[in-house]
Design a protein around this motif. Sequence first.
Motif, short mmCIF file in Angstrom:
data_model
loop_
_atom_site.label_atom_id
_atom_site.label_comp_id
_atom_site.label_asym_id
_atom_site.label_seq_id
_atom_site.Cartn_x
_atom_site.Cartn_y
_atom_site.Cartn_z
N GLU A 1 0.88 -1.17 0.00
CA GLU A 1 0.00 0.00 0.00
C GLU A 1 0.91 1.21 0.00
OE1 GLU A 1 -2.18 2.66 -0.53
OE2 GLU A 1 -3.39 0.84 -0.37
N PRO A 2 1.07 1.86 -1.17
CA PRO A 2 2.02 2.96 -1.26
C PRO A 2 1.59 4.22 -0.49
CG PRO A 2 1.00 2.53 -3.40
CD PRO A 2 0.50 1.50 -2.45
N ASP A 3 0.31 4.36 -0.21
CA ASP A 3 -0.19 5.52 0.54
C ASP A 3 0.03 5.25 2.03
OD1 ASP A 3 -1.68 7.43 1.93
OD2 ASP A 3 -3.25 7.49 0.40
N SER A 4 0.94 5.99 2.64
CA SER A 4 1.28 5.74 4.05
C SER A 4 0.09 5.90 4.97
CB SER A 4 2.43 6.66 4.48
OG SER A 4 2.04 8.02 4.34
N ARG A 5 -0.89 6.72 4.62
CA ARG A 5 -2.09 6.89 5.45
C ARG A 5 -2.95 5.64 5.44
NH1 ARG A 5 -3.99 12.06 2.39
NH2 ARG A 5 -3.43 10.51 0.85
N LYS A 6 -2.93 4.90 4.34
CA LYS A 6 -3.75 3.69 4.22
C LYS A 6 -2.98 2.43 4.63
CE LYS A 6 -6.39 5.49 0.31
NZ LYS A 6 -6.70 5.26 -1.11
N LEU B 1 4.71 -3.84 -12.83
CA LEU B 1 3.57 -4.24 -11.98
C LEU B 1 3.85 -4.08 -10.50
CD1 LEU B 1 1.95 -7.31 -13.78
CD2 LEU B 1 1.34 -4.88 -13.87
N ARG B 2 5.04 -3.60 -10.16
CA ARG B 2 5.30 -3.27 -8.75
C ARG B 2 4.59 -1.97 -8.43
NH1 ARG B 2 9.44 -5.41 -5.48
NH2 ARG B 2 10.17 -7.35 -6.39
N LYS B 3 3.95 -1.94 -7.29
CA LYS B 3 3.12 -0.79 -6.96
C LYS B 3 3.90 0.49 -6.72
CE LYS B 3 -0.87 -3.34 -5.52
NZ LYS B 3 -1.77 -3.71 -4.44
N ASP B 4 5.20 0.40 -6.51
CA ASP B 4 6.02 1.60 -6.34
C ASP B 4 6.82 1.94 -7.60
OD1 ASP B 4 7.70 -0.57 -6.14
OD2 ASP B 4 8.66 0.07 -4.29
N TYR B 5 6.48 1.30 -8.72
CA TYR B 5 7.19 1.53 -9.97
C TYR B 5 6.93 2.95 -10.46
CZ TYR B 5 8.62 0.99 -14.84
OH TYR B 5 9.23 1.13 -16.06
N GLU B 6 7.97 3.61 -10.90
CA GLU B 6 7.84 4.95 -11.46
C GLU B 6 8.07 4.86 -12.97
OE1 GLU B 6 10.04 7.99 -9.44
OE2 GLU B 6 9.66 7.05 -7.48
N TYR B 7 7.02 5.15 -13.72
CA TYR B 7 7.12 5.08 -15.17
C TYR B 7 8.06 6.15 -15.70
CZ TYR B 7 3.36 1.73 -15.24
OH TYR B 7 2.62 0.61 -15.06
N PRO B 8 8.92 5.78 -16.65
CA PRO B 8 9.85 6.77 -17.19
C PRO B 8 9.11 7.82 -18.02
CG PRO B 8 10.02 4.71 -18.41
CD PRO B 8 9.08 4.46 -17.26
N LEU B 9 9.63 9.03 -18.01
CA LEU B 9 9.01 10.07 -18.83
C LEU B 9 9.21 9.81 -20.32
CD1 LEU B 9 9.95 13.26 -16.79
CD2 LEU B 9 7.74 12.11 -16.95
N GLU B 10 10.34 9.15 -20.61
CA GLU B 10 10.56 8.81 -22.03
C GLU B 10 11.42 7.54 -22.12
OE1 GLU B 10 14.32 11.37 -23.58
OE2 GLU B 10 12.43 12.47 -23.42
#
Length: 177
Positions: free
Chosen positions: A65-70, A161-170
Amino acid sequence: MTEKDIITRLESVFGQAIVEKNLEAIDPYVVVPGEHLEAVARYLRDDPEMRFEILNDITGVDYLEPDSRKAAKAGFEPHIEVVYHLSSFSFPGRRLTLKVKLPRWKDDVVGRLPEVPSLCRVWATADWQEREVYDLLGVRFLGHPNLCRILLAEDWVGHPLRKDYEYPLEYHGIRGR
């Protein structure tokens, strides 16, 4: 033989290697540690009363759960699950789900992929399915004969598919968003 009978048999044969079970799930399942995975899989395939000849699919799930509040309310510690759905030709309608729970990162070092034994030597269909889970979720299948990317380019960074994956801008000069 019912799912309950199958799981009871597994518990009698493998004892503490069956670390969790759920008969109430839509797909009843057992959880085994990675070091017992191949032995349990071979038993399920080869025992004349089991005969799970079919590995339908392998999936991976990122429990984060990437949202620390949740996260405090999520009800689970972050981890990866590799899920194996099995069926039988010999006993039509017989199904079982086998799971392995892994840390999100090997030795808790971010970027070091968690590892589980390959089941290619048990079911040949595991070959491509393990490669897909490796490619998209980042699980290393030890002993796999050709563990390489199958859907993404070899130079792709990360596992989308990892929930903390950051998609590249390019990618190679092509902007994605």
